[in-house]
Design a protein around this motif. Structure first.
Motif: not given
Length: 241
Positions: A136-153
């Protein structure tokens, strides 16, 4: 005459030495055994895209930092304080410490039931989920969350006793929803639909459902950030090697 002859001998010897050195390097290069890269094409392509994205982001951050510093030096004390507050807020947003809204995708990972009488309930593992995030990041996603969990570095995605934990919380069984902010939803949708990632999920009897949304809100990262294992590295300036 003797002095001239000695000088000529020295120059000829030096040229011969350089030629011999160059021949030795050429011979060594042609006969050097290269370790074989055992990664498949998909892994190499993904790694290359990730490195390119990191480099582009780094250049962008350096340019923004230089611009901010230049503006800061030209401001009054009151303006400097206000600029610092705005910079802190911007850094919090970039780090995922605040809610963020925008257009994007809701991606649902759900069971692909082939035979309800004999098929076990499908599961995915942390490695496959991490692979999907990278895609997803490689395709152009800027921010992602899985369920109620924010994905950071620094978000860990782990298998713990048969459950997938994102950050330090279990995301439960399928179906699982991913919330993606992006400036080009169709591009990511097209990319995922033709990518091999769908085949990887199909092997686990899991299907991917994608819907475009005009307004998605991602939760903030609400856990404590532990910097004890973070290492500071020196970055070479432009022109240095």
């Amino acid at each position: 005459m003797k002095k001239l002859f000695s000088k000529q001998q020295f120059m000829i010897g030096l040229v011969c030495l350089l030629i011999g050195f160059m021949i030795a390097i050429l011979f060594n290069t042609n006969h050097k055994t290269t370790d074989r890269d055992t990664r498949d094409t998909w892994e190499i392509r993904t790694a290359l895209l990730e490195e390119q994205k990191i480099q582009q982001n780094l250049y962008k951050e350096i340019a923004e930092a230089e611009k901010t510093l230049s503006e800061y030096q030209e401001q009054t004390e009151h303006q400097q304080i206000q600029s610092l507050k705005e910079s802190i807020q911007k850094l919090r947003e970039q780090a995922g410490l605040t809610e963020k809204s925008g257009q994007g995708l809701i991606i649902t990972l759900k069971p692909m039931f082939l035979n309800n009488d004999y098929q076990e309930y499908p599961e995915i593992n942390a490695e496959l989920l991490q692979l999907f995030i990278n895609e997803l990041n490689a395709a152009g996603a800027t921010e992602v969350a899985i369920e109620n969990q924010r994905i950071i570095n620094i978000t860990p995605i782990r298998d713990v006793s048969g459950n997938i934990y994102v950050n330090n919380s279990s995301i439960g069984d399928l179906p699982t929803e991913l919330y993606v902010l992006t400036n080009n939803s169709q591009q990511i949708k097209n990319h995922i639909e033709v990518s091999e990632i769908g085949d990887y999920f199909a092997l686990e009897n899991v299907t991917i459902s994608i819907s475009k949304e005009s307004d998605i809100t991602l939760p903030e990262y609400d856990e404590q950030i532990d910097l004890r294992d973070i290492e500071i590295v020196d970055v070479a300036k432009e022109g240095e090697s």
